[in-house]
Design a protein around this motif. Structure first.
Motif, PDB file in Angstrom:
ATOM      1  N   MET A  77      -8.614   2.628 -15.536  1.00  0.00           N
ATOM      2  CA  MET A  77      -8.852   3.244 -14.242  1.00  0.00           C
ATOM      3  C   MET A  77      -9.649   4.380 -14.163  1.00  0.00           C
ATOM      4  SD  MET A  77      -8.013   0.636 -11.964  1.00  0.00           S
ATOM      5  CE  MET A  77      -7.739   1.420 -10.587  1.00  0.00           C
TER       6      MET A  77
ATOM      7  N   GLY B  28      -0.395   0.891  -7.464  1.00  0.00           N
ATOM      8  CA  GLY B  28      -0.074   2.126  -8.478  1.00  0.00           C
ATOM      9  C   GLY B  28      -1.185   3.113  -8.728  1.00  0.00           C
TER      10      GLY B  28
ATOM     11  N   LEU C 196     -11.343  -5.587 -11.157  1.00  0.00           N
ATOM     12  CA  LEU C 196     -12.239  -4.471 -10.515  1.00  0.00           C
ATOM     13  C   LEU C 196     -13.712  -5.203 -10.251  1.00  0.00           C
ATOM     14  CD1 LEU C 196     -11.595  -1.170 -12.782  1.00  0.00           C
ATOM     15  CD2 LEU C 196     -10.585  -1.756 -10.351  1.00  0.00           C
TER      16      LEU C 196
ATOM     17  N   LEU D 269       0.907  -1.143   0.130  1.00  0.00           N
ATOM     18  CA  LEU D 269       0.139   0.035  -0.014  1.00  0.00           C
ATOM     19  C   LEU D 269       0.911   1.321   0.034  1.00  0.00           C
ATOM     20  CD1 LEU D 269      -2.992  -0.721   2.421  1.00  0.00           C
ATOM     21  CD2 LEU D 269      -2.760  -1.146  -0.058  1.00  0.00           C
ATOM     22  N   HIS D 270       2.076   1.197   0.060  1.00  0.00           N
ATOM     23  CA  HIS D 270       2.966   2.236   0.193  1.00  0.00           C
ATOM     24  C   HIS D 270       4.048   1.838  -0.891  1.00  0.00           C
ATOM     25  CE1 HIS D 270       5.145   5.762   1.524  1.00  0.00           C
ATOM     26  NE2 HIS D 270       5.574   5.273   2.853  1.00  0.00           N
TER      27      HIS D 270
ATOM     28  N   LYS E 280      -7.649  -4.522  -5.653  1.00  0.00           N
ATOM     29  CA  LYS E 280      -6.934  -3.371  -5.863  1.00  0.00           C
ATOM     30  C   LYS E 280      -5.999  -3.335  -6.916  1.00  0.00           C
ATOM     31  CE  LYS E 280      -7.622  -0.475  -2.025  1.00  0.00           C
ATOM     32  NZ  LYS E 280      -6.955   0.150  -0.735  1.00  0.00           N
ATOM     33  N   ILE E 281      -5.757  -2.079  -7.838  1.00  0.00           N
ATOM     34  CA  ILE E 281      -4.709  -2.187  -8.887  1.00  0.00           C
ATOM     35  C   ILE E 281      -3.668  -1.219  -8.197  1.00  0.00           C
ATOM     36  CG2 ILE E 281      -4.417  -1.566 -11.233  1.00  0.00           C
ATOM     37  CD1 ILE E 281      -6.623  -3.674 -10.834  1.00  0.00           C
TER      38      ILE E 281
ATOM     39  N   LYS F  58     -13.133   3.731 -12.426  1.00  0.00           N
ATOM     40  CA  LYS F  58     -13.185   4.309 -11.082  1.00  0.00           C
ATOM     41  C   LYS F  58     -13.021   5.683 -10.711  1.00  0.00           C
ATOM     42  CE  LYS F  58     -12.590   1.324  -7.959  1.00  0.00           C
ATOM     43  NZ  LYS F  58     -13.827   0.835  -7.073  1.00  0.00           N
TER      44      LYS F  58
ATOM     45  N   ALA G 267       4.387  -0.679  -3.914  1.00  0.00           N
ATOM     46  CA  ALA G 267       3.315  -0.429  -5.085  1.00  0.00           C
ATOM     47  C   ALA G 267       3.989  -0.582  -6.540  1.00  0.00           C
ATOM     48  CB  ALA G 267       2.545   0.622  -4.875  1.00  0.00           C
TER      49      ALA G 267
ATOM     50  N   GLY H  50      -4.305   5.626  -7.199  1.00  0.00           N
ATOM     51  CA  GLY H  50      -5.181   6.197  -6.049  1.00  0.00           C
ATOM     52  C   GLY H  50      -4.024   6.864  -5.055  1.00  0.00           C
ATOM     53  N   HIS H  51      -4.601   7.574  -4.154  1.00  0.00           N
ATOM     54  CA  HIS H  51      -3.665   8.277  -3.152  1.00  0.00           C
ATOM     55  C   HIS H  51      -4.498   8.631  -2.022  1.00  0.00           C
ATOM     56  CE1 HIS H  51      -0.665  10.856  -1.281  1.00  0.00           C
ATOM     57  NE2 HIS H  51       0.428  10.016  -2.157  1.00  0.00           N
TER      58      HIS H  51
END
Ligand code: COA
Length: 373
Positions: A298, A255, A247, A218-219, A252-253, A302, A222, A257-258
């Motif tokens: 994406m 790389g 999806l 998640l950090h 989760k893909i 999304k 990725a 989102g943030h």
């Protein structure tokens, strides 16, 4: 069901910093007031590391002295080389850096005559050599000399990795990437470094905490996960079909989102341009086309955007860096930001120790072991 007011501390302002701004209206991403676009376009990583640590851009004389200092700190002590040789070649490279950092802390501890700036510069100069030493020893038993004369950290690492000087394009790509990865305010690994520093622990302990935190997908992890995904596809169409399926299954893909950015990651367009440049130069467009298609899917499905890690994956791959080494490259860069934050935390220290809402059982009588059945 969570009762948390701020799950994952999202939106919580957890302290002050003069090092960088992330996602602040009208400020964008800047390091000590300089925009990331200007730094990635015009600066070297060494100038940026100096800026983060010493709060101002170096002049020519200062930069030359700083480069010379880093060059002199690249070789590893004998004790560390022996420890690296004990680690299996199959270890995850992030485990190697975490161990290497901790071991160096025992061999060259922070002390009045080996202060926090000295340690920070030692780690900036030596992490890439630590990784390359273990990598070559684990693969072939070769004990490489980690003291190259390459001026830039990016060039130094690529040279150690491949055993010959890198192309100018690859050197420049890695320089820009290291700048983009150098600092990002109160991200998870930096926060963990600050928590450790706030107990008045030593700088190696704080950096070791940060490396462990960066390792997760998640950090920092990725970028490696993004490459594993992209590499699965031989065409854009194949990628679209598979990502739609992921999806659908609520996967989760990596790389995308943030936590802080809502519309886009300002670093992504810069590394994407480098990824494209390297793909064109190598006449290997497939992975770039696959990446672009995943980006389009994406956005369409999304409304999510690529973060820095996504196009770093293909840029690194095309630069000849093996996928498991991607997150360690993030460490080579972020050690400058972590160090700046540790120094800042120490400058106005207050133990970081929040509290929690209790959601466990109400008070109950103790039952002796004999009566528990
Ligand atoms: N792929 C698919 N869906 C995603 C996603 C991704 N990469 N990132 C976020 N989402 C979706 C979540 O599934 C969630 O949907 P839901 O509300 O329907 O459950 C929603 O967007 C919010 O995501 P959440 O994970 O709760 O937001 P966050 O602020 O906690 O997450 C990240 C931020 C970075 C952890 C998250 O975007 C993520 O896991 N990204 C992938 C890992 C990554 O690239 N990390 C590097 C960050 S620089």
């Amino acid at each position: 069901m969570t009762t948390q007011k701020f799950p994952g501390l999202a939106g919580v302002i957890a302290g002050d910093t003069a090092i960088s701004t992330v996602g602040k209206k009208g400020l964008g991403l800047n390091y000590r007031g300089y925009s990331i676009d200007d730094l990635a376009e015009h600066a070297t990583f060494e100038e940026v590391a100096y800026l983060l640590l010493y709060k101002a851009l170096p002049n020519r004389v200062e930069l030359a002295a700083y480069r010379k200092k880093l060059l002199g700190l690249r070789r590893l002590p004998e004790g560390l080389r022996r420890i690296l040789e004990q680690l299996p070649g199959s270890a995850h490279p992030m485990d190697v850096l975490r161990t290497g950092c901790s071991a160096l802390g025992a061999l060259e501890p922070e002390s009045p005559d080996h202060d926090q700036y000295e340690v920070a510069n030692r780690l900036i100069a030596s992490f890439s050599g630590m990784l390359a030493y273990w990598y070559h020893y684990g693969k072939s038993g070769e004990r490489i000399d980690t003291g190259t004369e390459e001026e830039s950290l990016g060039g130094h690492f690529l040279r150690l990795l491949h055993g010959h000087p890198p192309s100018d394009l690859h050197r420049r790509m890695l320089n820009a990437s290291l700048i983009l990865y150098a600092e990002h305010e109160f991200n998870a690994s930096t926060f963990s470094a600050r928590v450790t520093a706030s107990t008045l622990s030593d700088i190696y302990s704080a950096v070791t905490s940060a490396i462990g935190t960066l390792r997760g997908p998640l950090h920092g992890g990725a970028n490696e996960e993004s490459m594993k995904l992209i590499a699965r596809f031989g065409s854009a169409e194949e990628a679209e079909k598979a990502v739609l399926g992921m999806l659908e299954r609520k996967e989760k893909i990596m790389g995308f989102g943030h936590r802080v950015y809502r519309e886009s990651d300002p670093r992504s367009k810069i590394i994407k341009a480098w990824s494209k440049k390297l793909a064109e130069e190598a006449s290997k467009m497939v992975l770039f086309e696959v990446s672009e298609r995943i980006e389009q899917v994406m956005r369409r499905e999304k409304d999510l955007f690529p973060n820095l890690d996504f196009y770093s994956a293909t840029a690194y791959h095309l630069g000849g860096i093996p996928t498991p080494l991607f997150t360690p490259v993030f460490v080579f860069a972020r050690i400058s930001g972590w160090s700046a934050h540790i120094i800042e935390q120490r400058g106005a220290n207050k133990l970081i120790r929040p509290t929690a809402d209790y959601i466990g059982p109400p008070p109950r009588p103790f039952v002796p072991i004999e009566e528990r059945g």
